[in-house]
Design a protein around this motif. Structure first.
Motif, PDB file in Angstrom:
ATOM      1  N   LEU A 126       0.829  -1.212   0.000  1.00 50.89           N
ATOM      2  CA  LEU A 126       0.000   0.000   0.000  1.00 50.89           C
ATOM      3  C   LEU A 126       0.861   1.259   0.000  1.00 50.89           C
ATOM      4  N   GLY A 127       1.930   1.242   0.792  1.00 51.79           N
ATOM      5  CA  GLY A 127       2.834   2.394   0.855  1.00 51.79           C
ATOM      6  C   GLY A 127       3.489   2.677  -0.485  1.00 51.79           C
ATOM      7  N   ARG A 128       3.950   1.618  -1.162  1.00 50.72           N
ATOM      8  CA  ARG A 128       4.565   1.788  -2.488  1.00 50.72           C
ATOM      9  C   ARG A 128       3.549   2.340  -3.485  1.00 50.72           C
ATOM     10  N   GLY A 129       2.348   1.806  -3.435  1.00 50.54           N
ATOM     11  CA  GLY A 129       1.316   2.285  -4.359  1.00 50.54           C
ATOM     12  C   GLY A 129       0.997   3.750  -4.146  1.00 50.54           C
ATOM     13  N   ILE A 130       0.872   4.157  -2.904  1.00 48.11           N
ATOM     14  CA  ILE A 130       0.586   5.561  -2.600  1.00 48.11           C
ATOM     15  C   ILE A 130       1.755   6.444  -3.036  1.00 48.11           C
ATOM     16  N   ARG A 131       2.999   6.007  -2.799  1.00 46.32           N
ATOM     17  CA  ARG A 131       4.184   6.771  -3.187  1.00 46.32           C
ATOM     18  C   ARG A 131       4.237   6.941  -4.707  1.00 46.32           C
ATOM     19  N   GLU A 132       3.994   5.868  -5.462  1.00 47.45           N
ATOM     20  CA  GLU A 132       4.003   5.958  -6.923  1.00 47.45           C
ATOM     21  C   GLU A 132       2.901   6.890  -7.428  1.00 47.45           C
ATOM     22  N   PHE A 133       1.747   6.838  -6.795  1.00 46.37           N
ATOM     23  CA  PHE A 133       0.648   7.723  -7.187  1.00 46.37           C
ATOM     24  C   PHE A 133       1.034   9.184  -6.965  1.00 46.37           C
ATOM     25  N   LYS A 134       1.647   9.488  -5.824  1.00 42.76           N
ATOM     26  CA  LYS A 134       2.060  10.864  -5.546  1.00 42.76           C
ATOM     27  C   LYS A 134       3.122  11.334  -6.532  1.00 42.76           C
ATOM     28  N   GLU A 135       4.092  10.464  -6.866  1.00 41.09           N
ATOM     29  CA  GLU A 135       5.129  10.835  -7.826  1.00 41.09           C
ATOM     30  C   GLU A 135       4.521  11.105  -9.203  1.00 41.09           C
ATOM     31  N   ALA A 136       3.553  10.287  -9.591  1.00 38.89           N
ATOM     32  CA  ALA A 136       2.904  10.489 -10.895  1.00 38.89           C
ATOM     33  C   ALA A 136       2.148  11.810 -10.926  1.00 38.89           C
ATOM     34  N   THR A 137       1.457  12.146  -9.845  1.00 40.05           N
ATOM     35  CA  THR A 137       0.716  13.415  -9.833  1.00 40.05           C
ATOM     36  C   THR A 137       1.680  14.598  -9.842  1.00 40.05           C
ATOM     37  N   ARG A 138       2.823  14.487  -9.158  1.00 42.89           N
ATOM     38  CA  ARG A 138       3.818  15.570  -9.195  1.00 42.89           C
ATOM     39  C   ARG A 138       4.386  15.736 -10.600  1.00 42.89           C
ATOM     40  N   GLU A 139       4.670  14.613 -11.267  1.00 43.02           N
ATOM     41  CA  GLU A 139       5.219  14.672 -12.615  1.00 43.02           C
ATOM     42  C   GLU A 139       4.231  15.323 -13.577  1.00 43.02           C
ATOM     43  N   ILE A 140       2.982  14.966 -13.468  1.00 42.15           N
ATOM     44  CA  ILE A 140       1.961  15.554 -14.339  1.00 42.15           C
ATOM     45  C   ILE A 140       1.837  17.048 -14.070  1.00 42.15           C
ATOM     46  N   SER A 141       1.859  17.445 -12.791  1.00 40.04           N
ATOM     47  CA  SER A 141       1.743  18.874 -12.493  1.00 40.04           C
ATOM     48  C   SER A 141       2.975  19.637 -12.986  1.00 40.04           C
ATOM     49  N   ARG A 142       4.169  19.006 -12.942  1.00 36.86           N
ATOM     50  CA  ARG A 142       5.370  19.650 -13.492  1.00 36.86           C
ATOM     51  C   ARG A 142       5.240  19.824 -15.000  1.00 36.86           C
ATOM     52  N   GLU A 143       4.753  18.806 -15.696  1.00 39.43           N
ATOM     53  CA  GLU A 143       4.591  18.907 -17.139  1.00 39.43           C
ATOM     54  C   GLU A 143       3.586  19.996 -17.501  1.00 39.43           C
ATOM     55  N   ILE A 144       2.530  20.092 -16.749  1.00 42.80           N
ATOM     56  CA  ILE A 144       1.534  21.128 -17.013  1.00 42.80           C
ATOM     57  C   ILE A 144       2.127  22.507 -16.785  1.00 42.80           C
ATOM     58  N   SER A 145       2.892  22.683 -15.710  1.00 44.37           N
ATOM     59  CA  SER A 145       3.471  24.000 -15.431  1.00 44.37           C
ATOM     60  C   SER A 145       4.520  24.358 -16.474  1.00 44.37           C
ATOM     61  N   VAL A 146       5.265  23.384 -16.996  1.00 43.69           N
ATOM     62  CA  VAL A 146       6.242  23.655 -18.047  1.00 43.69           C
ATOM     63  C   VAL A 146       5.517  24.070 -19.315  1.00 43.69           C
ATOM     64  N   ASP A 147       4.423  23.395 -19.660  1.00 43.86           N
ATOM     65  CA  ASP A 147       3.651  23.756 -20.842  1.00 43.86           C
ATOM     66  C   ASP A 147       3.097  25.162 -20.719  1.00 43.86           C
ATOM     67  N   VAL A 148       2.645  25.540 -19.557  1.00 45.17           N
ATOM     68  CA  VAL A 148       2.099  26.878 -19.347  1.00 45.17           C
ATOM     69  C   VAL A 148       3.207  27.919 -19.452  1.00 45.17           C
ATOM     70  N   ASP A 149       4.398  27.610 -18.926  1.00 43.82           N
ATOM     71  CA  ASP A 149       5.508  28.557 -18.991  1.00 43.82           C
ATOM     72  C   ASP A 149       6.012  28.758 -20.415  1.00 43.82           C
ATOM     73  N   GLU A 150       5.886  27.740 -21.274  1.00 42.17           N
ATOM     74  CA  GLU A 150       6.403  27.837 -22.629  1.00 42.17           C
ATOM     75  C   GLU A 150       5.452  28.541 -23.585  1.00 42.17           C
ATOM     76  N   THR A 151       4.214  28.733 -23.229  1.00 41.92           N
ATOM     77  CA  THR A 151       3.280  29.392 -24.133  1.00 41.92           C
ATOM     78  C   THR A 151       3.616  30.870 -24.201  1.00 41.92           C
ATOM     79  N   PRO A 152       3.612  31.433 -25.412  1.00 40.42           N
ATOM     80  CA  PRO A 152       3.935  32.854 -25.529  1.00 40.42           C
ATOM     81  C   PRO A 152       2.833  33.711 -24.926  1.00 40.42           C
ATOM     82  N   GLN A 153       3.264  34.719 -24.232  1.00 37.63           N
ATOM     83  CA  GLN A 153       2.302  35.615 -23.602  1.00 37.63           C
ATOM     84  C   GLN A 153       2.349  36.955 -24.332  1.00 37.63           C
ATOM     85  N   ILE A 154       1.208  37.423 -24.784  1.00 38.27           N
ATOM     86  CA  ILE A 154       1.119  38.695 -25.491  1.00 38.27           C
ATOM     87  C   ILE A 154       0.617  39.732 -24.503  1.00 38.27           C
TER      88      ILE A 154
END
Length: 94
Positions: A33-61
């Motif tokens: 259970l501990g491993r499963g919860i840890r992997e789930f948290k790492e996956a959610t952090r990775e997804i949030s990092r990818e989303i924040s990188v995508d937002v930072d790369e969009t040109p802002q006018i």
């Protein structure tokens, strides 16, 4: 209905789990259970990092602010032959 789980209910659940799985299997289940919860948290952090990188790369006018002077230049067109053209820059009279 299910929101009122107290100490007696938790103790009863623990005893049932102990009887069903045995004392040796409970630590293995907890580790899994501990491993499963840890992997789930790492996956959610990775997804949030990818989303924040995508937002930072969009040109802002940005719209120009009021009161900010803007440089305006008027350029006069010059007569230059097109690239690869064999015509002289000055017209010849015939």
């Amino acid at each position: 209905m299910f929101g009122n789980i107290g100490a007696p209910e938790l103790l009863l659940i623990f005893l049932v789990v102990l009887l069903v799985f045995g004392a040796k299997r409970i630590p293995e289940i907890a580790r899994g259970l501990g491993r499963g919860i840890r992997e789930f948290k790492e996956a959610t952090r990775e997804i949030s990092r990818e989303i924040s990188v995508d937002v930072d790369e969009t040109p802002q006018i940005r719209a120009p602010q009021q009161g900010t002077p803007t440089a305006r230049t008027t350029a006069t067109p010059t007569q230059q032959p097109a690239a690869g053209s064999s015509q002289p820059s000055e017209p010849t009279q015939s």
